[in-house]
Write a protein that holds these residues in place. Structure first.
Motif, mmCIF file in Angstrom:
data_model
loop_
_atom_site.group_PDB
_atom_site.id
_atom_site.type_symbol
_atom_site.label_atom_id
_atom_site.label_comp_id
_atom_site.label_asym_id
_atom_site.label_seq_id
_atom_site.Cartn_x
_atom_site.Cartn_y
_atom_site.Cartn_z
ATOM 1 N N VAL A 123 -20.987 -61.252 22.331
ATOM 2 C CA VAL A 123 -21.183 -59.885 22.833
ATOM 3 C C VAL A 123 -22.685 -59.696 23.037
ATOM 4 N N LEU A 124 -23.088 -59.597 24.293
ATOM 5 C CA LEU A 124 -24.520 -59.532 24.621
ATOM 6 C C LEU A 124 -24.932 -58.080 24.849
ATOM 7 N N LEU A 125 -26.134 -57.730 24.347
ATOM 8 C CA LEU A 125 -26.560 -56.334 24.282
ATOM 9 C C LEU A 125 -27.938 -56.154 24.913
ATOM 10 N N PRO A 126 -28.035 -56.323 26.235
ATOM 11 C CA PRO A 126 -29.358 -56.288 26.870
ATOM 12 C C PRO A 126 -30.067 -54.938 26.761
ATOM 13 N N GLY A 127 -29.311 -53.853 26.513
ATOM 14 C CA GLY A 127 -29.925 -52.533 26.373
ATOM 15 C C GLY A 127 -30.899 -52.481 25.206
ATOM 16 N N SER A 128 -30.567 -53.206 24.112
ATOM 17 C CA SER A 128 -31.457 -53.169 22.948
ATOM 18 C C SER A 128 -32.707 -54.020 23.193
ATOM 19 N N LEU B 72 -20.184 -57.869 27.545
ATOM 20 C CA LEU B 72 -21.398 -57.043 27.586
ATOM 21 C C LEU B 72 -21.094 -55.701 26.931
ATOM 22 N N ALA B 73 -22.065 -55.161 26.174
ATOM 23 C CA ALA B 73 -21.865 -53.863 25.531
ATOM 24 C C ALA B 73 -23.204 -53.138 25.440
ATOM 25 N N THR B 74 -23.156 -51.834 25.096
ATOM 26 C CA THR B 74 -24.405 -51.047 25.085
ATOM 27 C C THR B 74 -25.206 -51.161 23.785
ATOM 28 N N ASP B 75 -24.519 -51.404 22.631
ATOM 29 C CA ASP B 75 -25.181 -51.300 21.321
ATOM 30 C C ASP B 75 -25.700 -49.874 21.095
#
Ligand SMILES: [Zn+2]
Length: 411
Positions: A290-295, A319-322
Motif C-alpha cells: 500500500v503506497l502512500l505518496p501523499g505523506s 494506493l491510499a491517502t494515509d
C-alpha cells in the motif's frame, strides 16, 4: 424494489476482470465501455453494458443521465487515520520554516500532541470531527475507507476511538473498515516493553471481544516498535483472528517488508525505503503493497516508494491517502493519482486499478466493491470529465459531479 438506470457515460470504467487483485499488465486493463450504462436494483448492480442495451431493459427505473461524463467505481482508500482531535497546523508552519522533526517534537508538536488532544476529547467530539472528514472523503469520490485507531495509546482511549468508528458507520454513508493500531507509538508514561504487554494482554482481548476491528496494524520503525516487538504484536493479533497490515520501511529500511512477508500479512504499507530483497519477499508471500505518496509529498521528501519495480515483481499494488493530521492531511484520492503518475511513474490506468479494485481486495472486500459488474454494490462516482485520465491530469481541483453509495445519491 427501488431501481435506478445510469445512461450515457462517455467512459464507464468497469474494472471487470480476474476475481482477485490485479498484477502486471492487468493493472492497465480498465474494462471501459464507451457510452456505457448500468441498471441498479436495491443497491446492487444488475446489468452493466452499452447504454442502448440498458435502456431497453429500463422498466420503471429512475433514470440518471451521466451526460457524457466518466463513471467509475467509488475509490477505496485502504489506509487512513480517520479519528483524531485537533490538527498539526503549528507543526506544518514549523516544517515550512525548515525545522526538523526533533525540533518540532521538542516544541510540543508531533504525534504526541495529537495523542494528548485525542485522549482529552469525548466520543461525541471525536464523532463530530470524523463525520466532517467522512464528508470530505465522499466529496472526493471515495466510498470506502479503512480507518485506524492509534491516537489513544491507553486501553480506554484506543477502545474509545474504535467505538467512534462503529458509531460513525451508523451515521454516515461512507463505508468504514476498522483497524486496531494500538502500536502506533509508545506512550510517554510506559517503556516500550511495558506498553507492548498492554497492547497484547489488555487491548487485543477487548478489541476482539467487542469485535471492534478486522485488522491489526503496527508502526515498525526505529524509535517506535522494532522487528521483534512488531512480530510479537502481529503474532498475538493473528492468534485472535485479526488480519494484518503494517507501517514498514517508511523512514529506514529495517526489514519491515520481510517481516510482513514472514507473517503472511494482507498488506505492507509505506515502503519508501524497501529494497529489492524486501520487494522479492512481498512477492513470494503475496503481500499487497500500500503506497502512500501523499505523506512523502506533504513531508517535503523526494523518496517515493519504488512502484515500477514492485509492479514488475508482480505485486498487486494499492494506493491510499494515509489521511492523518501530521504527515498527510489530504482525503483526496485524485491528488494521490496525480502523485502516483508524476512522482512514481505509474500510468493513470495503473493508478486507478490500485485505488479501486486492488484496494478492495486488500480490505477483503473484492467480492463486493471496487469494480462495476453485476452483483457488486452500486458504489460509483460520476466525474465531471470525459476521460478517466483527466482525474490524474488536472490536479488541485475536485472533478466530482455526483457520488452514489448502494445506489443512493450521496453527493
Ligand atoms: Zn499511516
Amino acid at each position: 424494489m427501488s431501481s435506478l438506470a445510469v445512461l450515457h457515460a462517455a467512459q464507464l470504467v468497469t474494472l471487470t476482470g480476474a476475481k482477485r487483485a490485479r498484477i502486471g499488465p492487468e493493472l492497465s486493463e480498465l474494462g471501459i465501455i464507451s457510452d456505457g450504462g448500468m441498471l441498479i436494483r436495491d443497491g446492487k448492480l444488475e446489468r452493466v453494458g452499452l447504454s442502448d442495451e440498458i435502456e431497453k431493459n429500463i422498466g420503471d427505473a429512475e433514470v440518471v443521465d451521466a451526460g457524457g461524463r466518466a463513471v467509475m467505481p467509488g475509490f477505496v482508500d485502504a489506509h487512513t487515520h480517520l479519528v483524531f482531535a485537533g490538527n498539526r497546523l503549528d507543526d506544518f508552519e514549523r516544517r515550512s520554516r525548515g525545522e526538523t522533526y526533533e525540533q518540532i517534537a521538542k516544541a510540543g508538536g508531533g504525534i504526541w500532541s495529537t495523542v494528548q488532544k485525542t485522549r482529552a476529547a469525548s466520543e461525541v467530539d471525536l464523532l463530530a470531527r470524523a463525520t466532517k472528514y467522512a464528508t470530505w472523503f465522499l466529496r472526493c469520490g471515495t466510498t470506502t475507507v479503512e480507518a485506524k485507531s492509534g491516537y489513544g495509546l491507553t486501553v480506554e482511549d484506543e477502545l474509545k476511538i474504535l467505538r467512534v468508528m462503529r458509531q460513525l458507520k451508523q451515521e454516515v454513508r461512507l463505508e468504514i473498515v476498522p483497524t486496531f493500531l494500538g502500536a502506533h507509538a509508545v506512550p510517554r508514561e510506559l517503556s516500550p516493553d511495558e506498553y507492548l504487554d498492554v497492547v497484547v494482554t489488555e487491548m487485543l482481548p477487548h478489541v476482539t471481544a467487542e469485535k471492534l476491528a478486522e485488522f491489526c496494524d503496527v508502526f515498525c520503525e526505529r524509535g517506535y516498535f522494532d522487528i521483534d516487538q512488531s512480530r510479537k504484536i502481529l503474532s498475538a493479533a493473528k492468534k485472535v483472528g485479526l488480519s494484518l497490515r503494517g507501517h514498514v520501511d517508511q523512514l529506514t529500511n529495517s526489514g519491515g517488508a520481510k517481516l510482513m512477508a514472514e507473517m503472511s500479512a494482507t498488506t505492507a504499507d509505506h515502503l519508501e525505503q524497501t529494497d529489492e530483497q524486501g520487494i522479492a519477499a512481498l512477492s513470494k508471500a503475496n503481500v499487497q503493497p500500500v503506497l502512500l505518496p501523499g505523506s512523502v509529498y506533504a513531508l517535503g521528501s523526494s523518496r517515493y516508494p519504488r512502484a515500477r519495480e514492485m509492479i514488475e515483481a508482480g505485486l498487486a499494488i494499492v494506493l491510499a491517502t494515509d489521511f492523518n493530521p501530521g504527515s498527510s492531511p489530504t482525503p483526496s484520492m485524485p491528488m494521490v493519482l496525480s502523485l502516483a503518475c508524476t512522482q512514481m511513474k505509474m500510468s493513470p490506468a495503473e493508478a486507478i486499478t490500485a485505488s479501486t479494485v486492488n484496494a478492495a481486495y486488500s480490505l477483503n472486500r473484492g467480492d463486493k466493491i471496487g469494480c462495476l459488474e453485476p452483483g457488486k454494490l452500486a458504489n460509483f462516482v460520476i466525474f465531471d470529465c470525459e476521460d478517466y485520465r483527466e482525474l490524474a491530469y488536472w490536479f488541485g481541483m475536485p472533478q466530482t459531479h455526483s457520488v452514489y453509495v448502494r445506489g443512493d445519491c450521496i453527493v
